[in-house]
Motif scaffolding. Structure first.
Motif, PDB file in Angstrom:
ATOM      1  N   GLU A 222       0.822  -1.217   0.000  1.00 55.94           N
ATOM      2  CA  GLU A 222       0.000   0.000   0.000  1.00 55.94           C
ATOM      3  C   GLU A 222       0.854   1.265   0.000  1.00 55.94           C
ATOM      4  O   GLU A 222       0.380   2.340  -0.383  1.00 55.94           O
ATOM      5  CB  GLU A 222      -0.956  -0.001   1.207  1.00 55.94           C
ATOM      6  N   LYS A 223       2.110   1.135   0.383  1.00 60.33           N
ATOM      7  CA  LYS A 223       3.004   2.292   0.393  1.00 60.33           C
ATOM      8  C   LYS A 223       3.451   2.682  -1.015  1.00 60.33           C
ATOM      9  O   LYS A 223       3.900   3.811  -1.235  1.00 60.33           O
ATOM     10  CB  LYS A 223       4.233   2.009   1.265  1.00 60.33           C
ATOM     11  N   VAL A 224       3.352   1.741  -1.962  1.00 59.55           N
ATOM     12  CA  VAL A 224       3.814   2.023  -3.329  1.00 59.55           C
ATOM     13  C   VAL A 224       2.737   1.750  -4.385  1.00 59.55           C
ATOM     14  O   VAL A 224       2.999   1.854  -5.581  1.00 59.55           O
ATOM     15  CB  VAL A 224       5.079   1.189  -3.649  1.00 59.55           C
ATOM     16  N   GLN A 225       1.525   1.422  -3.936  1.00 56.29           N
ATOM     17  CA  GLN A 225       0.406   1.163  -4.847  1.00 56.29           C
ATOM     18  C   GLN A 225      -0.837   1.888  -4.333  1.00 56.29           C
ATOM     19  O   GLN A 225      -1.163   1.787  -3.137  1.00 56.29           O
ATOM     20  CB  GLN A 225       0.120  -0.340  -4.947  1.00 56.29           C
ATOM     21  N   LYS A 226      -1.542   2.540  -5.219  1.00 53.52           N
ATOM     22  CA  LYS A 226      -2.710   3.326  -4.819  1.00 53.52           C
ATOM     23  C   LYS A 226      -4.018   2.560  -4.978  1.00 53.52           C
ATOM     24  O   LYS A 226      -4.931   2.694  -4.169  1.00 53.52           O
ATOM     25  CB  LYS A 226      -2.760   4.614  -5.666  1.00 53.52           C
ATOM     26  N   HIS A 227      -4.121   1.732  -6.014  1.00 53.49           N
ATOM     27  CA  HIS A 227      -5.394   1.101  -6.367  1.00 53.49           C
ATOM     28  C   HIS A 227      -5.350  -0.417  -6.164  1.00 53.49           C
ATOM     29  O   HIS A 227      -4.401  -1.081  -6.578  1.00 53.49           O
ATOM     30  CB  HIS A 227      -5.751   1.412  -7.822  1.00 53.49           C
ATOM     31  N   LEU A 228      -6.401  -0.939  -5.555  1.00 52.66           N
ATOM     32  CA  LEU A 228      -6.572  -2.374  -5.351  1.00 52.66           C
ATOM     33  C   LEU A 228      -7.877  -2.806  -6.003  1.00 52.66           C
ATOM     34  O   LEU A 228      -8.922  -2.191  -5.768  1.00 52.66           O
ATOM     35  CB  LEU A 228      -6.604  -2.703  -3.854  1.00 52.66           C
ATOM     36  N   THR A 229      -7.819  -3.836  -6.821  1.00 53.33           N
ATOM     37  CA  THR A 229      -9.010  -4.411  -7.449  1.00 53.33           C
ATOM     38  C   THR A 229      -9.160  -5.854  -6.996  1.00 53.33           C
ATOM     39  O   THR A 229      -8.247  -6.667  -7.197  1.00 53.33           O
ATOM     40  CB  THR A 229      -8.913  -4.367  -8.988  1.00 53.33           C
ATOM     41  N   LEU A 230     -10.286  -6.172  -6.392  1.00 55.31           N
ATOM     42  CA  LEU A 230     -10.530  -7.533  -5.905  1.00 55.31           C
ATOM     43  C   LEU A 230     -10.996  -8.396  -7.075  1.00 55.31           C
ATOM     44  O   LEU A 230     -12.174  -8.727  -7.212  1.00 55.31           O
ATOM     45  CB  LEU A 230     -11.562  -7.503  -4.774  1.00 55.31           C
ATOM     46  N   SER A 231     -10.037  -8.766  -7.895  1.00 55.69           N
ATOM     47  CA  SER A 231     -10.327  -9.494  -9.131  1.00 55.69           C
ATOM     48  C   SER A 231     -10.460 -10.992  -8.921  1.00 55.69           C
ATOM     49  O   SER A 231     -11.227 -11.653  -9.630  1.00 55.69           O
ATOM     50  CB  SER A 231      -9.231  -9.210 -10.168  1.00 55.69           C
ATOM     51  N   GLY A 232      -9.714 -11.553  -7.984  1.00 50.92           N
ATOM     52  CA  GLY A 232      -9.768 -12.998  -7.740  1.00 50.92           C
ATOM     53  C   GLY A 232      -9.565 -13.798  -9.018  1.00 50.92           C
ATOM     54  O   GLY A 232     -10.202 -14.829  -9.222  1.00 50.92           O
ATOM     55  N   HIS A 233      -8.657 -13.350  -9.867  1.00 53.12           N
ATOM     56  CA  HIS A 233      -8.528 -13.926 -11.210  1.00 53.12           C
ATOM     57  C   HIS A 233      -7.839 -15.292 -11.219  1.00 53.12           C
ATOM     58  O   HIS A 233      -8.054 -16.087 -12.134  1.00 53.12           O
ATOM     59  CB  HIS A 233      -7.774 -12.955 -12.134  1.00 53.12           C
ATOM     60  N   VAL A 234      -7.006 -15.556 -10.217  1.00 47.91           N
ATOM     61  CA  VAL A 234      -6.312 -16.853 -10.131  1.00 47.91           C
ATOM     62  C   VAL A 234      -6.267 -17.275  -8.673  1.00 47.91           C
ATOM     63  O   VAL A 234      -6.037 -16.450  -7.781  1.00 47.91           O
ATOM     64  CB  VAL A 234      -4.870 -16.767 -10.698  1.00 47.91           C
TER      65      VAL A 234
END
Length: 327
Positions: A222-234
């Motif tokens: 979270e210190k180097v990434q702004k956006h989280l998407t709960l994709s659950g792709h794998v």
């Protein structure tokens, strides 16, 4: 009288030291490596494994834990196990599609509906069949564990549909299946060893990455990434693996004890990964990450249709059908 007491004390002290030395001499120490922090799902599973082995073998074995990739990355750990230079490891799915190609089937995006579906597959006949495949590389797989459902983070924009990924640069594990999947979505996807990932995100070498919530949180992304998407792709599985040399050095009773300890470790890793899916997301949101709670899964699957057809031809349509049919 005093002299006799002193002699007795020396004898008792010597006897106690000798008993301890004998116990230590009979105790066998095994080295157990894993990639993430002690607070991660793998760390929790490793701690349980060590405790269970000590208990179930009556202190005959002591498992020394080496977290944070301190004995090498996962590809290196698998090779060290094969050579007998490392005794045990808790390794995620990431390297295995290149080591045992059949495992690539589990890296197909959106193959699993959710973690519950994945558990049913790995705990059933399919999973037991794949557990035996490790023998091809001279490895003894003791039990399945869990890394978790993989989700997308990036520093540029919110991702809700496949078009939002186009043009992003992303680190993807060393899996040709996952690389092909992301590249077909227009992502500039490249592999990178996990220990180098934080620095690569911090420097801007990559816009984003994808990992389970427990890994994202434990690694402080979270210190180097702004956006989280709960994709659950794998669904990213993990496995407790032992070198053949170490396994064959165990008695039948101890082999049973180690297997049961590994099953307990695997269950703990699932529990920690599962809690992270709720508690970890809340913590990441509180720390300032923008969270997209749901994606247009149908749109992603449509965009991946051609690539999925290639995967079906590669691994067999019937194999994919059987996995998807598990309830």
């Amino acid at each position: 009288m005093l002299s006799r007491l002193r002699v007795a004390a020396v004898v008792v002290g010597f006897s106690s030291a000798w008993t301890i030395a004998q116990a230590e001499a009979h105790e066998r120490v095994l080295r157990f490596g894993y990639l993430f922090a002690q607070t991660s799902q793998l760390g929790a599973g490793a701690e349980r494994f060590a405790a269970e082995v000590a208990k179930r073998t009556g202190g005959g074995y002591r498992v020394e834990l080496y977290p944070n990739g301190s004995v090498g990355g996962e590809v290196e750990m698998a090779e060290e196990l094969r050579l007998g230079h490392l005794d045990l490891a808790f390794i995620t799915s990431a390297p295995f599609s290149s080591i045992i190609p059949e495992f690539g089937v589990f890296d197909i995006p959106f193959l699993f509906r959710d973690a519950r579906h994945a558990h049913a597959v790995f705990d059933g006949a399919i999973g037991q069949d794949y557990l035996r495949k490790f023998q091809q590389k001279g490895l003894v797989a003791l039990a399945w564990g869990e890394n978790g459902m993989r989700h997308i983070t990036n520093s540029k924009r919110a991702v809700t549909g496949p078009e939002d990924l186009r043009g992003l640069s992303m680190r993807v594990p060393q899996s040709d299946i996952m690389l092909a999947g992301f590249r077909s979505l227009g992502v500039k996807a490249e592999p990178l060893a996990f220990p180098a990932l934080y620095g690569a995100l911090q420097s801007g070498q990559f816009d984003g990455q994808e990992n389970p919530i427990s890994v994202i949180a434990a690694s402080r992304f979270e210190k180097v990434q702004k956006h989280l998407t709960l994709s659950g792709h794998v669904y990213s599985w993990a496995v407790v693996v032992m070198s053949r040399a170490a396994w064959e050095g165990l008695s039948a009773a101890d082999q049973k004890a180690f297997t049961e300890a590994a099953r307990a470790a695997g269950q703990v890793s699932r529990e920690v990964a599962g809690r992270a899916e709720t508690e970890g997301v809340d913590a990441l949101r509180s720390s300032g990450m923008s969270v997209v709670a749901g994606i247009d899964r149908a749109a992603f699957e449509q965009s991946l249709q051609a690539t999925t057809a290639e995967f079906s031809a590669r691994f067999g349509a019937e194999t994919l059908r059987q996995i998807k049919a598990v309830r």
